[in-house]
Design a protein around this motif. Structure first.
Motif, PDB file in Angstrom:
ATOM      1  N   ASP A 102       0.919  -1.408  -0.123  1.00 22.33           N
ATOM      2  CA  ASP A 102       0.016  -0.200  -0.309  1.00 22.33           C
ATOM      3  C   ASP A 102       1.011   1.203  -0.057  1.00 22.33           C
ATOM      4  OD1 ASP A 102       0.679  -0.740   3.139  1.00 22.33           O
ATOM      5  OD2 ASP A 102      -1.172  -0.261   3.556  1.00 22.33           O
ATOM      6  N   LYS A 103       1.858   0.881   0.688  1.00 21.08           N
ATOM      7  CA  LYS A 103       2.522   2.380   0.354  1.00 21.08           C
ATOM      8  C   LYS A 103       3.637   2.132  -0.666  1.00 21.08           C
ATOM      9  CE  LYS A 103       5.919   4.694   3.859  1.00 21.08           C
ATOM     10  NZ  LYS A 103       6.649   4.736   4.593  1.00 21.08           N
ATOM     11  N   TYR A 104       4.154   0.971  -1.232  1.00 17.65           N
ATOM     12  CA  TYR A 104       4.483   1.555  -2.575  1.00 17.65           C
ATOM     13  C   TYR A 104       4.254   2.135  -3.325  1.00 17.65           C
ATOM     14  CZ  TYR A 104       6.811   0.399  -6.785  1.00 17.65           C
ATOM     15  OH  TYR A 104       7.576  -0.027  -7.548  1.00 17.65           O
ATOM     16  N   LEU A 105       2.719   1.494  -3.781  1.00 19.53           N
ATOM     17  CA  LEU A 105       1.866   2.221  -5.127  1.00 19.53           C
ATOM     18  C   LEU A 105       1.432   3.553  -4.179  1.00 19.53           C
ATOM     19  CD1 LEU A 105      -0.484  -0.802  -5.749  1.00 19.53           C
ATOM     20  CD2 LEU A 105       1.121   0.134  -6.719  1.00 19.53           C
ATOM     21  N   TRP A 106       1.064   3.456  -3.142  1.00 19.55           N
ATOM     22  CA  TRP A 106       1.479   5.433  -2.901  1.00 19.55           C
ATOM     23  C   TRP A 106       2.228   6.377  -2.919  1.00 19.55           C
ATOM     24  CZ3 TRP A 106       3.374   7.980   1.508  1.00 19.55           C
ATOM     25  CH2 TRP A 106       3.477   9.207   1.380  1.00 19.55           C
ATOM     26  N   CYS A 107       3.440   5.824  -3.132  1.00 22.40           N
ATOM     27  CA  CYS A 107       4.756   6.029  -3.390  1.00 22.40           C
ATOM     28  C   CYS A 107       5.079   6.555  -4.512  1.00 22.40           C
ATOM     29  CB  CYS A 107       6.202   6.022  -2.487  1.00 22.40           C
ATOM     30  SG  CYS A 107       5.942   5.779  -0.962  1.00 22.40           S
ATOM     31  N   VAL A 108       4.785   6.009  -5.596  1.00 18.72           N
ATOM     32  CA  VAL A 108       4.815   5.607  -6.911  1.00 18.72           C
ATOM     33  C   VAL A 108       3.765   6.384  -7.546  1.00 18.72           C
ATOM     34  CG1 VAL A 108       7.190   4.111  -6.584  1.00 18.72           C
ATOM     35  CG2 VAL A 108       4.207   3.518  -7.320  1.00 18.72           C
ATOM     36  N   LYS A 110      -2.282  -8.893   0.266  1.00 16.31           N
ATOM     37  CA  LYS A 110      -3.038  -8.130   1.032  1.00 16.31           C
ATOM     38  C   LYS A 110      -2.136  -6.505   1.428  1.00 16.31           C
ATOM     39  CE  LYS A 110      -4.465 -11.451   4.182  1.00 16.31           C
ATOM     40  NZ  LYS A 110      -4.282 -11.790   5.809  1.00 16.31           N
ATOM     41  N   PRO A 111      -2.717  -4.932   2.057  1.00 20.90           N
ATOM     42  CA  PRO A 111      -1.979  -3.709   2.420  1.00 20.90           C
ATOM     43  C   PRO A 111      -0.966  -3.932   2.588  1.00 20.90           C
ATOM     44  CG  PRO A 111      -4.247  -3.732   2.952  1.00 20.90           C
ATOM     45  CD  PRO A 111      -4.266  -5.217   2.292  1.00 20.90           C
ATOM     46  N   SER A 112      -0.749  -5.226   3.914  1.00 15.47           N
ATOM     47  CA  SER A 112       0.454  -4.905   4.462  1.00 15.47           C
ATOM     48  C   SER A 112       1.719  -5.981   3.754  1.00 15.47           C
ATOM     49  CB  SER A 112       0.119  -5.588   6.098  1.00 15.47           C
ATOM     50  OG  SER A 112       0.032  -6.787   5.551  1.00 15.47           O
ATOM     51  N   LYS A 113       1.696  -6.580   2.727  1.00 19.14           N
ATOM     52  CA  LYS A 113       2.831  -7.564   2.059  1.00 19.14           C
ATOM     53  C   LYS A 113       3.884  -6.965   1.802  1.00 19.14           C
ATOM     54  CE  LYS A 113       3.824 -10.558  -1.781  1.00 19.14           C
ATOM     55  NZ  LYS A 113       4.190 -11.365  -0.936  1.00 19.14           N
ATOM     56  N   GLU A 114       4.399  -7.563   1.963  1.00 23.78           N
ATOM     57  CA  GLU A 114       6.067  -6.964   1.521  1.00 23.78           C
ATOM     58  C   GLU A 114       6.381  -6.835   0.283  1.00 23.78           C
ATOM     59  OE1 GLU A 114       8.108  -4.698   3.572  1.00 23.78           O
ATOM     60  OE2 GLU A 114       6.890  -4.752   5.057  1.00 23.78           O
ATOM     61  N   VAL A 115       7.324  -5.772  -0.366  1.00 22.48           N
ATOM     62  CA  VAL A 115       7.238  -5.948  -1.761  1.00 22.48           C
ATOM     63  C   VAL A 115       8.934  -5.192  -1.890  1.00 22.48           C
ATOM     64  CG1 VAL A 115       4.990  -5.175  -2.804  1.00 22.48           C
ATOM     65  CG2 VAL A 115       7.114  -3.845  -2.568  1.00 22.48           C
ATOM     66  N   PHE A 116       9.570  -5.833  -3.214  1.00 19.37           N
ATOM     67  CA  PHE A 116      10.439  -6.401  -3.311  1.00 19.37           C
ATOM     68  C   PHE A 116      11.259  -5.403  -4.335  1.00 19.37           C
ATOM     69  CE2 PHE A 116       9.696  -9.023   0.588  1.00 19.37           C
ATOM     70  CZ  PHE A 116      10.835  -8.204   1.348  1.00 19.37           C
ATOM     71  N   PRO A 117      12.725  -5.140  -4.848  1.00 18.78           N
ATOM     72  CA  PRO A 117      12.681  -5.506  -5.921  1.00 18.78           C
ATOM     73  C   PRO A 117      12.886  -6.264  -7.359  1.00 18.78           C
ATOM     74  CG  PRO A 117      14.161  -3.844  -4.413  1.00 18.78           C
ATOM     75  CD  PRO A 117      13.815  -4.460  -3.855  1.00 18.78           C
ATOM     76  N   GLY A 118      12.098  -6.241  -7.615  1.00 23.26           N
ATOM     77  CA  GLY A 118      11.891  -7.183  -9.152  1.00 23.26           C
ATOM     78  C   GLY A 118      10.792  -8.311  -8.925  1.00 23.26           C
ATOM     79  N   ASP A 119       9.786  -7.866  -7.727  1.00 19.42           N
ATOM     80  CA  ASP A 119       8.382  -8.698  -8.087  1.00 19.42           C
ATOM     81  C   ASP A 119       7.294  -7.732  -9.262  1.00 19.42           C
ATOM     82  OD1 ASP A 119       8.718  -9.719  -5.613  1.00 19.42           O
ATOM     83  OD2 ASP A 119       8.590  -8.458  -4.370  1.00 19.42           O
ATOM     84  N   TYR A 152      -1.858   5.663  -6.846  1.00 27.34           N
ATOM     85  CA  TYR A 152      -2.816   6.460  -5.776  1.00 27.34           C
ATOM     86  C   TYR A 152      -3.288   7.240  -5.187  1.00 27.34           C
ATOM     87  CZ  TYR A 152      -5.203   1.474  -6.694  1.00 27.34           C
ATOM     88  OH  TYR A 152      -5.794   0.546  -7.244  1.00 27.34           O
ATOM     89  N   LYS A 153      -4.057   7.796  -5.493  1.00 24.14           N
ATOM     90  CA  LYS A 153      -3.523   9.460  -3.909  1.00 24.14           C
ATOM     91  C   LYS A 153      -3.367   9.300  -2.887  1.00 24.14           C
ATOM     92  CE  LYS A 153      -6.137  13.036  -6.105  1.00 24.14           C
ATOM     93  NZ  LYS A 153      -6.790  13.957  -6.383  1.00 24.14           N
ATOM     94  N   THR A 154      -3.961   8.587  -2.818  1.00 22.97           N
ATOM     95  CA  THR A 154      -4.257   8.165  -0.730  1.00 22.97           C
ATOM     96  C   THR A 154      -3.745   6.350  -0.288  1.00 22.97           C
ATOM     97  OG1 THR A 154      -6.212   7.256  -0.465  1.00 22.97           O
ATOM     98  CG2 THR A 154      -5.793   9.664  -0.078  1.00 22.97           C
ATOM     99  N   ARG A 155      -3.045   6.358   0.716  1.00 23.05           N
ATOM    100  CA  ARG A 155      -2.954   4.462   1.093  1.00 23.05           C
ATOM    101  C   ARG A 155      -4.152   4.297   1.506  1.00 23.05           C
ATOM    102  NH1 ARG A 155       1.809   4.505   5.398  1.00 23.05           N
ATOM    103  NH2 ARG A 155       1.348   2.350   5.396  1.00 23.05           N
ATOM    104  N   ASN A 156      -5.224   4.798   2.106  1.00 20.19           N
ATOM    105  CA  ASN A 156      -6.740   4.278   2.078  1.00 20.19           C
ATOM    106  C   ASN A 156      -6.936   4.050   0.852  1.00 20.19           C
ATOM    107  OD1 ASN A 156      -9.044   3.712   3.371  1.00 20.19           O
ATOM    108  ND2 ASN A 156      -9.816   5.379   3.622  1.00 20.19           N
ATOM    109  N   MET A 157      -7.250   4.483   0.004  1.00 19.57           N
ATOM    110  CA  MET A 157      -7.458   4.103  -1.775  1.00 19.57           C
ATOM    111  C   MET A 157      -6.727   2.803  -2.238  1.00 19.57           C
ATOM    112  SD  MET A 157      -7.831   7.556  -3.781  1.00 19.57           S
ATOM    113  CE  MET A 157      -8.491   6.549  -5.297  1.00 19.57           C
ATOM    114  N   VAL A 158      -5.683   2.451  -1.596  1.00 21.94           N
ATOM    115  CA  VAL A 158      -4.627   1.160  -1.810  1.00 21.94           C
ATOM    116  C   VAL A 158      -5.614   0.193  -0.617  1.00 21.94           C
ATOM    117  CG1 VAL A 158      -2.654   0.156  -2.344  1.00 21.94           C
ATOM    118  CG2 VAL A 158      -2.950   2.940  -2.912  1.00 21.94           C
ATOM    119  N   THR A 159      -5.728   0.470   0.037  1.00 19.65           N
ATOM    120  CA  THR A 159      -6.033  -0.294   0.951  1.00 19.65           C
ATOM    121  C   THR A 159      -7.446  -0.970   0.798  1.00 19.65           C
ATOM    122  OG1 THR A 159      -4.415   0.946   2.953  1.00 19.65           O
ATOM    123  CG2 THR A 159      -6.420  -1.374   3.389  1.00 19.65           C
ATOM    124  N   GLU A 160      -8.082   0.012   0.077  1.00 24.12           N
ATOM    125  CA  GLU A 160      -9.187  -1.022  -0.331  1.00 24.12           C
ATOM    126  C   GLU A 160      -9.067  -1.209  -1.332  1.00 24.12           C
ATOM    127  OE1 GLU A 160     -12.922  -0.009   0.876  1.00 24.12           O
ATOM    128  OE2 GLU A 160     -11.538   0.503   2.660  1.00 24.12           O
TER     129      GLU A 160
END
Length: 129
Positions: A4-10, A36-45, A13-21
């Motif tokens: 959720d934080k990654y898609l918001w950072c790049v 899930k919103p808490s899934k960790e992402v790493f380079p190469g994913d 999405y405008k807000t993290r809440n939108m990503v979570t939904e």
């Protein structure tokens, strides 16, 4: 970094809440698995998500320290979305404008009467086809 934080950072999405939904509605997958919103992402994913009626595919190149400017987004992701999907979106927008031009608002009483009259026209029995 969390998805959720990654898609918001790049800036997808405008807000993290939108990503979570979106994640709760199973619109986001990481490497082919629903995330899930808490899934960790790493380079190469490889992240696939559905937004604005198109399925976008991105590859994580690096994890940003925080939200980045629009010009710096390409340093952190590679967009692999086929161009045909964006063309399809443009075609859908044009097809919507065919019925009613943008900005014309709701149909008026006159528009409704014209539509009712159009559907109730009685064919002339003397007319030869």
């Amino acid at each position: 970094m969390r998805i959720d934080k990654y898609l918001w950072c790049v800036r997808y999405y405008k807000t993290r809440n939108m990503v979570t939904e979106a994640a709760k509605k199973n619109h986001i997958t990481v490497n082919g698995q629903v995330a899930k919103p808490s899934k960790e992402v790493f380079p190469g994913d490889k992240i696939t998500f559905r937004k604005d009626q198109i399925t976008q595919i991105i590859v994580v190149l690096d994890v940003p320290p925080n939200r980045v400017g629009a010009k710096l987004v390409d340093m952190y992701r590679k967009d692999e979305t086929p161009p045909e999907t964006f063309a399809h979106l443009e075609l859908m927008k044009l097809s919507k404008e065919h019925y009613r031009k943008t900005g014309e608002g709701r149909p008026t009483k006159k528009d409704r009467r014209d539509l009712d009259e159009y559907g109730n026209e009685i064919p002339d029995p003397n007319w030869d086809s």
